[in-house]
Enzyme design. Structure first.
Site, PDB file in Angstrom:
ATOM      1  N   HIS A 224       0.653  -1.206   0.203  1.00 27.73           N
ATOM      2  CA  HIS A 224      -0.052   0.305  -0.086  1.00 27.73           C
ATOM      3  C   HIS A 224       0.867   1.236   0.087  1.00 27.73           C
ATOM      4  O   HIS A 224       0.331   2.415   0.040  1.00 27.73           O
ATOM      5  CB  HIS A 224      -0.999  -0.037   1.348  1.00 27.73           C
ATOM      6  CG  HIS A 224      -0.215   0.291   2.556  1.00 27.73           C
ATOM      7  ND1 HIS A 224       0.600  -0.365   3.111  1.00 27.73           N
ATOM      8  CD2 HIS A 224      -0.306   1.629   3.137  1.00 27.73           C
ATOM      9  CE1 HIS A 224       0.872   0.035   4.335  1.00 27.73           C
ATOM     10  NE2 HIS A 224       0.552   1.180   4.466  1.00 27.73           N
TER      11      HIS A 224
HETATM   12  N1  UDP Z   1      -3.789  -5.568   8.915  1.00 26.05           N
HETATM   13  C1  UDP Z   1      -5.071  -6.067   9.060  1.00 26.05           C
HETATM   14  N2  UDP Z   1      -5.962  -6.628   8.018  1.00 26.05           N
HETATM   15  C2  UDP Z   1      -5.278  -6.478   6.712  1.00 26.05           C
HETATM   16  C3  UDP Z   1      -3.910  -6.102   6.550  1.00 26.05           C
HETATM   17  C4  UDP Z   1      -3.242  -5.561   7.590  1.00 26.05           C
HETATM   18  O1  UDP Z   1      -5.538  -6.162  10.209  1.00 26.05           O
HETATM   19  O2  UDP Z   1      -6.025  -6.774   5.903  1.00 26.05           O
HETATM   20  C5  UDP Z   1      -3.236  -5.115  10.242  1.00 26.05           C
HETATM   21  C6  UDP Z   1      -1.680  -5.803  10.173  1.00 26.05           C
HETATM   22  O3  UDP Z   1      -1.774  -6.620  11.132  1.00 26.05           O
HETATM   23  C7  UDP Z   1      -1.017  -4.491  10.847  1.00 26.05           C
HETATM   24  C8  UDP Z   1      -1.525  -3.234  10.367  1.00 26.05           C
HETATM   25  O4  UDP Z   1      -2.787  -3.601   9.826  1.00 26.05           O
HETATM   26  O5  UDP Z   1      -1.137  -4.452  12.363  1.00 26.05           O
HETATM   27  C9  UDP Z   1      -0.635  -2.656   9.506  1.00 26.05           C
HETATM   28  O6  UDP Z   1      -1.434  -1.814   8.773  1.00 26.05           O
HETATM   29  P1  UDP Z   1      -0.565  -0.871   7.513  1.00 26.05           P
HETATM   30  O7  UDP Z   1      -0.039  -1.966   6.769  1.00 26.05           O
HETATM   31  O8  UDP Z   1      -1.849  -0.545   6.664  1.00 26.05           O
HETATM   32  O9  UDP Z   1      -0.047   0.113   7.878  1.00 26.05           O
HETATM   33  P2  UDP Z   1       1.554   0.555   8.152  1.00 26.05           P
HETATM   34  O10 UDP Z   1       1.888  -0.646   9.413  1.00 26.05           O
HETATM   35  O11 UDP Z   1       2.548   0.083   7.172  1.00 26.05           O
HETATM   36  O12 UDP Z   1       1.700   1.895   8.710  1.00 26.05           O
END
Ligand code: UDP
Length: 383
Positions: A224
Site C-alpha cells: 500500500h
Molecule cells: N492488517 C489487518 N488487516 C489487513 C492488513 C493489515 O488487520 O487486511 C493489520 C496488520 O496486522 C498491521 C496493520 O494492519 O497491524 C498494518 O497496517 P498497514 O500495513 O496499513 O500500515 P503500516 O503498518 O504500514 O503503517
C-alpha cells in the site's frame, strides 16, 4: 471557529488543562497499536478520550477494529477528511478539526502514535495549543525522503515533549536529530497488541477455513505504500516479482488488498496480474484477528507495511520487505526480514533466502510496552 475568535489567547494556559489524556487515532495501524494503551488506561481508570481524525473511514479499515478490539467509540471524529485529495489538504482538514476538539476538551496530554498524516495533524494541533505531546513509536527513520511517513516522523519527533522510542536504535536517531523532548526506550506497543490478540485469533478466526486453506502452506502479501503503488513502473515490477514467487513456490499467496492499491491496479490497467497469477488469492482487507491467524500460519510474508515487518518478527514468520529501505532495521539485524527493493528478480531472490531461514530470532521490540508508557506518563505529568 467562533470559539477561537471569542478567546483572547490562541493557546491554552497550563491552569486551564484538565487531567485528561487525548488519544489520536485515524488509521488502521494506529487503532491497532493504541489498543493496548487504551486497555491499560481503562484498567487504571484514567480519564482519557479517543479523537478520530477520519483519515481511514471504511468499515474494514476502521470500525471493524473498534468492534474486534473492543475499543470505546471516539468522543470526537473529524468530518469530511475523506474528501481531501492531497497530503496538505488532508492534514489541514484534520488539524482544524482536532484543534476544535482540543479547545473543547483541554486535555493535559495528547498522544499520537506512528507516522501517518493523522499523527502529524494531531501533533501540530497539540503543540500550537501548548498541550503536552507524546509520540509513541518515535525515532524511526527510513532515510527515504520520498516517503510522506518519513517527513511526518521527523516533524513529530522534533516537536514532541515525550518520545517513546521502541529500541536503542530509534533512540540514537532521536539524539542524532537533536530532538528536544525527553526520550524513553519502551519497546513497541505492537508487541502487546500481538500478545493480547494472537491467542484469541487462534481460537476465534475462521479465515483459513473460509479460504479453503486446510493445512496447506501459504504466503501472505500486502502492498500500500505510496512510493510503490502510485508509480506504474514500481507497481508493475513488484507484481512481476510476485508472479515469479508464485511460479517458483507453487504456493497460494493471500493478498488482502488495500483499497488504494485496488484503485491503482485498475487505474494503471495492471489487472492482468490479479487475474493471471493463479496462486494469488485477492481478498478484501480483513480484521486483526483474521490477519494474525493468517500471518501466524504463513510460510512467508511479502509486504511494504511497517507494522507487518514488526508482527512477522514477533511471530517468527520470515518477511520480505518490498521497499528499498526499512525504518525497522532491527528486524533485518535479528534475521527475520530481508529488504528486497522493488525489482522482480530481487523479490524472488529474497523470497528464496527467507523461505529457508532458521526461525530462531529474538523479538527486539520489548514486552509490556503499554504499561511502561502509561507509567512514564503518570510519573512525568502526575496523571
Ligand atoms: N492488517 C489487518 N488487516 C489487513 C492488513 C493489515 O488487520 O487486511 C493489520 C496488520 O496486522 C498491521 C496493520 O494492519 O497491524 C498494518 O497496517 P498497514 O500495513 O496499513 O500500515 P503500516 O503498518 O504500514 O503503517
Amino acid at each position: 471557529m467562533v470559539m477561537i475568535c471569542m478567546r483572547q489567547l490562541k493557546v491554552l494556559r497550563t491552569e486551564e488543562l484538565t487531567d485528561q489524556i487525548c488519544i489520536i487515532v485515524g488509521t488502521r495501524p494506529g487503532i491497532i497499536k493504541f489498543s493496548p494503551i487504551i486497555r491499560e488506561l481503562e484498567e487504571r481508570k484514567k480519564p482519557f478520550f479517543v479523537l478520530h481524525t477520519g483519515q481511514h473511514y471504511s468499515y474494514e479499515m476502521d470500525k471493524l477494529f473498534f468492534e474486534e478490539l473492543i475499543l470505546p467509540q471516539p468522543k470526537h471524529r473529524v468530518q469530511h477528511v475523506n474528501l481531501a485529495q492531497y497530503h496538505g489538504e488532508q492534514t489541514a482538514k484534520m488539524l482544524e478539526g482536532i484543534e476544535e476538539a482540543l479547545l473543547k476538551e483541554k486535555p493535559k496530554l495528547v498522544l499520537v502514535g506512528g507516522d501517518a498524516n493523522t499523527n502529524l495533524a494531531g501533533a501540530l494541533a497539540a503543540r500550537k495549543l501548548h498541550i503536552y505531546l507524546g509520540h509513541i513509536e518515535a525515532g524511526l527513520r527510513s532515510g527515504d525522503w520520498r516517503m510522506p511517513e518519513e517527513h511526518n516522523r521527523i516533524i513529530i519527533d522534533r516537536i514532541s515533549d515525550f518520545l517513546f522510542a521502541p529500541t536503542e536504535e530509534s533512540r540514537k536517531n532521536l539524539v542524532e536529530d537533536n530532538a528536544k523532548g525527553k526520550v524513553f526506550v519502551t519497546g513497541n506497543t505492537i508487541v502487546d497488541a500481538v500478545v493480547q490478540n494472537a491467542a484469541i485469533a487462534r481460537t476465534k478466526s475462521e479465515i483459513k477455513e473460509r479460504l479453503g486453506l486446510r493445512g496447506e502452506s501459504h504466503f501472505l502479501l500486502t502492498l500500500h505504500r505510496e512510493e510503490n503503488i502510485d508509480f506504474k513502473e514500481n507497481l508493475a515490477s513488484i507484481l512481476e516479482g510476485i508472479e515469479l514467487v508464485a511460479e517458483a513456490f507453487d504456493s497460494k499467496i493471500i493478498f488482502p488488498i488495500h483499497p488504494r492499491t485496488k484503485k491503482r491496479i485498475s487505474y494503471f490497467e495492471l489487472d492482468r496480474f490479479i487475474s493471471g497469477i493463479k496462486e494469488l488469492v485477492v481478498i478484501d482487507p480483513i480484521g486483526y484477528l483474521d490477519f494474525l491467524a493468517l500471518l501466524e500460519s504463513s510460510n512467508l510474508v511479502l509486504t511494504d507495511s511497517g507494522g507487518i515487518q514488526e508482527e512477522s518478527c514477533i511471530l517468527r514468520i520470515p518477511c520480505v520487505t518490498l521497499r528499498d529501505s526499512t525504518e525497522r532495521p532491527e528486524t533485518v539485524q535479528v534475521g527475520s526480514n530481508a529488504v528486497a527493493g522493488t525489482q522482480s528478480e530481487s523479490i524472488l531472490d529474497k523470497a528464496k533466502t527467507m523461505f529457508s531461514v532458521k526461525r530462531d530470532w529474538k523479538n527486539p521490540f520489548g514486552t509490556n510496552v503499554s504499561r511502561k508508557i502509561v507509567e512514564i506518563v503518570k510519573s512525568e505529568l502526575a496523571l
